[in-house]
Design a protein around this motif. Sequence first.
Motif, short mmCIF file in Angstrom:
data_model
loop_
_atom_site.label_atom_id
_atom_site.label_comp_id
_atom_site.label_asym_id
_atom_site.label_seq_id
_atom_site.Cartn_x
_atom_site.Cartn_y
_atom_site.Cartn_z
N VAL A 111 0.84 -1.19 0.00
CA VAL A 111 0.00 0.00 0.00
C VAL A 111 0.88 1.24 0.00
N GLY A 112 0.61 2.17 -0.90
CA GLY A 112 1.36 3.42 -0.97
C GLY A 112 2.59 3.35 -1.84
N THR A 113 2.84 2.23 -2.48
CA THR A 113 3.99 2.13 -3.38
C THR A 113 3.51 2.00 -4.82
N VAL A 114 4.37 2.37 -5.73
CA VAL A 114 4.02 2.30 -7.15
C VAL A 114 5.00 1.37 -7.86
N PRO A 115 4.55 0.72 -8.93
CA PRO A 115 5.49 -0.11 -9.69
C PRO A 115 6.52 0.76 -10.39
#
Length: 113
Positions: free
Chosen positions: A64-68
Amino acid sequence: MEGKALMYRNQLRSCTVRVNEVTETYRTLPDMERKTRVIKEAKTHKGYFHTWGVEAYTTTGYLVGTVPGQVSTLYGLVEYEDGTMHKVDPECIRFLDRDCEWDRRDYGRDSLF
């Protein structure tokens, strides 16, 4: 030896590599006091710098809260005096073939480039 690249030690930059100590934090029973123990002592190795390398990999962003995206790291390829090769973080390498006067200078705001 056509097609092979040979490199002699007098063509490489001599350096020292500082390997940081590895520690582990744990808690004791019954008071749950936090303690730290050293698993591996810090060491300094002499060696020969070969080249810089880049390692990159992709992340999926499943937390949650991270992007690829893609993460890349820089490392130095160093041959220790015993002949073994190691990937070393740049901040752990100190080159020995230069006068280190620039390490001692106090660079103020007006002296940038």
